[in-house]
Design an enzyme around this catalytic site. Structure first.
Site, short mmCIF file in Angstrom:
data_model
loop_
_atom_site.label_atom_id
_atom_site.label_comp_id
_atom_site.label_asym_id
_atom_site.label_seq_id
_atom_site.Cartn_x
_atom_site.Cartn_y
_atom_site.Cartn_z
N GLY A 11 0.91 -1.14 0.00
CA GLY A 11 0.00 0.00 0.00
C GLY A 11 0.93 1.17 0.00
N CYS A 12 0.50 2.31 -0.48
CA CYS A 12 1.44 3.43 -0.53
C CYS A 12 1.90 3.79 0.88
CB CYS A 12 0.79 4.65 -1.14
SG CYS A 12 0.25 4.41 -2.82
N GLY A 13 3.01 4.50 0.97
CA GLY A 13 3.50 5.00 2.25
C GLY A 13 3.66 6.50 2.19
#
Lengths: 291, 369
Positions: free
Chosen positions: B16-18
């Site tokens: 998932g994006c950070g």
């Protein structure tokens, strides 16, 4: 006893003291860290301390048997996922996905934890000193004598115990970094059809998902609560008061007794309520009327 | 996608994006190495198809000029863009954005920066609002000039982004050589839209910069709403709407950050029903006027501008966000571990509630009016 050096086939070595070893996670990528842990376990080590942990995922995931882990720092996602048997103590805060689909064992967090803790947990215990995030204990389940239990010393976010099918969640709301927040949020137990959620204090009815009842606890509940709260108090006595512990987790609240028995008594001094589904199959007729 | 025959050896990247942000409220400078190290801790939240940073306070000697960062297909595209910029602005300084060759950063565009001021003798119809004039230029270049995108247009700040892991992009743009009093960083895991240079985060306009973990499912309606107000989406990624919506709501319509967060993540109707009447009517009005600006879908966003940083989650908290304080420093991140990587000892750590913004402003500057 002098330590011997233990090496795996890739040439990585750790110093070992009998059944015990310490692994420094500084700058180690999660895969290598977990390979080292596996190598130590294969060499018969049963007590592993992992220090300087910062975000490495999957620590102790799917490990079986009577093994003890001490984690210092902030472990990454899915700590202890699928594990069956080990005991993990985290000295620090944990992130998301602690005890994902855990099958047995014990996780004790001396700090706070993130979202989806204990997701689909099947057996074992998770004890958290402080707050937990959203969607804690969702889809927990139980079978015969395998009954998972989560005890949380702080507060929880929304969707606590969503879709819960078995086991127990005990939420104390005492040692929290969120002074203004309610003990837990909206959609409490939504879709729940088994198991039980115990709250110290109570919540407004509108926070409950549909098909649930909120009632005072009876003597059988109290006996169950006394056992788990004694267990919780034994772990956190001395670090449950305001300002105690690893620091940096944000604290509020009253001074708590440092002695386990007195702490358990203080926890039990307020009334609890239990939240359960009205019937065994509240959603049995939702789509097709079969019963 | 078909599972490989030996599917038990199949490595699935769970991602998932950070996002990461740090602000020093007293404007002490933070070296680029800090946000880079923090993003490295969250390496596995992305997949190498997008990384980027925004930095505030990096052009103190040119702080009165708008800094345009351009990415161009080739030198011809840069020529075309420069022609347009010269037509509407005075170029005070112009230079290539310093880069170094990085093995993992393939086929980078030509990146250039212009420090500009709007022409004093611009047409009478365009003399009104300077910021509008700048937005007009950005929109014009992005929609009308082939092969060029303006990816940063604020004063004394800049965005740096591209295709790669954040640490690769930082290396490419030599961000270890910059110092800023506020940074945000992003590690991208593209889901619905292409992983290309313009689609990396942050998304910016004027001194707004947005990094986002999640998906804006309401992109379609947000985009059409923005189109009616003169903002055109060209970067093929949902987060672009957040940058333009925040400019519309706050700069143009005068909402506060708190009010804008109520538009993005409004309370549920059953919560509105339980409010006292005056409050209930206010929330109904906000929803009626700004319904098309509601952000549907999971998000954790960091919004930055010259006043400070705001962190906000969607109203059911479908993405993580942790906030920490240490003295004048405030950190916001997808993972606490990334904050601990750069600051071991924190005064306070907490996870904000769904839909509740955390708004951190700079401290008033001494001698400021």
């Amino acid at each position: 006893m002098s330590g011997d050096v233990m090496c795996d086939e890739k040439g990585f070595c750790v110093q070992r003291e009998g059944e015990r070893c310490v692994i420094d996670a500084t700058g180690v990528y999660y895969r290598q860290l977990n390979e080292r842990i596996r190598a130590a376990l294969e060499h018969g080590v049963t007590d592993i301390e992992v220090v300087q942990v910062r975000g490495q995922r999957y620590i102790a995931t799917a490990v079986e048997g009577d093994v003890r882990f001490t984690v210092r720092g902030v472990p990454g996602q899915d700590l202890g996922a699928f594990m069956r048997g080990p005991t993990i103590h985290v000295h620090g805060n944990a992130q998301d996905g602690v005890g994902n689909t855990m099958d047995g064992g014990r996780i004790v967090i001396h700090g706070m934890a993130g979202d989806v803790l204990g997701y689909a947990m099947r057996d074992g215990r998770i004890l958290v000193r402080g707050d937990v995030g959203y969607r804690v204990g969702i889809h927990m389940k139980a079978y015969m004598d395998r009954v998972p239990v989560i005890v949380v010393g702080g507060k929880a976010g929304d969707f606590l115990g969503e879709y819960m099918a078995g086991g127990a969640i005990i939420l104390l709301g005492m040692r929290s970094g969120m002074a203004d927040a309610p003990i837990t949020g909206r959609n409490l137990g939504t879709g729940m059809h088994g198991g039980v959620i115990y709250l110290r204090g109570r919540v407004p009815e509108y926070q409950l998902g549909p098909g649930l009842s909120m009632e005072p606890v009876d003597e059988a509940d109290l006996e169950f609560l006394r056992g788990h709260i004694a267990d919780f108090a034994a772990e956190f006595a001395g670090e449950f008061g305001a300002g105690a512990g690893t620091g940096g987790s944000g604290t509020e609240g009253q001074a708590a007794p440092a002695d386990a028995e007195a702490l358990a008594a203080a926890i039990l001094s307020e009334p609890f309520v239990k939240i359960r589904p009205f019937s065994h199959r509240p959603y049995g007729n939702m789509y097709v009327g079969t019963n | 996608m078909q599972a490989p025959r030996d599917f038990w050896h199949f490595d699935k990247d769970i991602s998932g994006c950070g996002v990461f942000g740090v602000i020093d409220r007293a404007r002490r400078l933070i070296p680029g190495s800090e946000p880079i190290a923090a993003m490295c801790t969250m390496h596995d939240r992305g997949n190498g198809l997008g990384g980027g940073f925004a930095a505030y306070g990096i052009y103190p000697d040119r702080a009165d000029w708008y800094a345009f960062h351009l990415m161009c297909d080739d030198r011809d595209a840069l020529e075309r863009a420069e022609g347009v910029i010269k037509q509407f602005h005075d170029i005070r300084h112009s230079e290539p954005i310093p880069t170094r060759k990085v093995a993992s950063v393939k086929n980078p565009p030509v990146v250039w920066r212009y420090f500009v001021t709007p022409k004093a003798n611009r047409p009478a119809w365009a003399t009104g609002d300077e910021a509008d004039y700048m937005v007009g230029t950005v929109m014009h270049i992005n929609t009308k000039v082939p092969g060029v995108f303006v990816f940063s247009s604020g004063k004394d700040m800049g965005a740096f982004k591209g295709v790669g892991f954040p640490e690769d992009i930082a290396d490419f743009f030599r961000l270890d050589e910059y110092h800023a009093h506020m940074w945000t960083g992003h590690n991208r895991f593209p889901t619905n839209t292409p992983g290309w240079w313009g689609g990396a985060h942050p998304f910016t306009l004027l001194d707004w910069a947005i990094v986002h973990n999640g998906e804006i499912s309401s992109y379609g309606i947000n985009k059409r709403y923005l189109c009616q107000h003169g903002y055109e989406c060209t970067l093929m990624t949902d987060t672009e709407v957040v940058a333009y919506l925040i400019d519309l709501l706050i700069r143009k319509h005068g909402l506060t950050k708190r009010e804008a967060s109520w538009v993005f993540a409004p309370p549920f109707w059953d919560e509105v029903d339980r409010m006292p009447e005056a409050e209930r009517e206010a929330f109904k009005a906000l929803r009626m006027v700004y319904g098309p600006a509601l952000l549907n879908g999971p998000f954790a966003i960091l919004v930055t501008d010259s006043h400070g940083m705001m962190g906000l989650n969607d109203r059911v908290k479908l993405r993580p966000l942790v906030v920490a304080e240490k003295g004048d420093r405030v950190f916001m991140s997808s993972e606490e571990s990334s904050i601990r990587e750069v600051c071991r000892d924190l005064d306070r750590v907490w996870a904000p509630k769904a839909g509740q913004p955390v708004i951190i402003d700079y401290l008033p500057q001494e001698g400021a009016a």
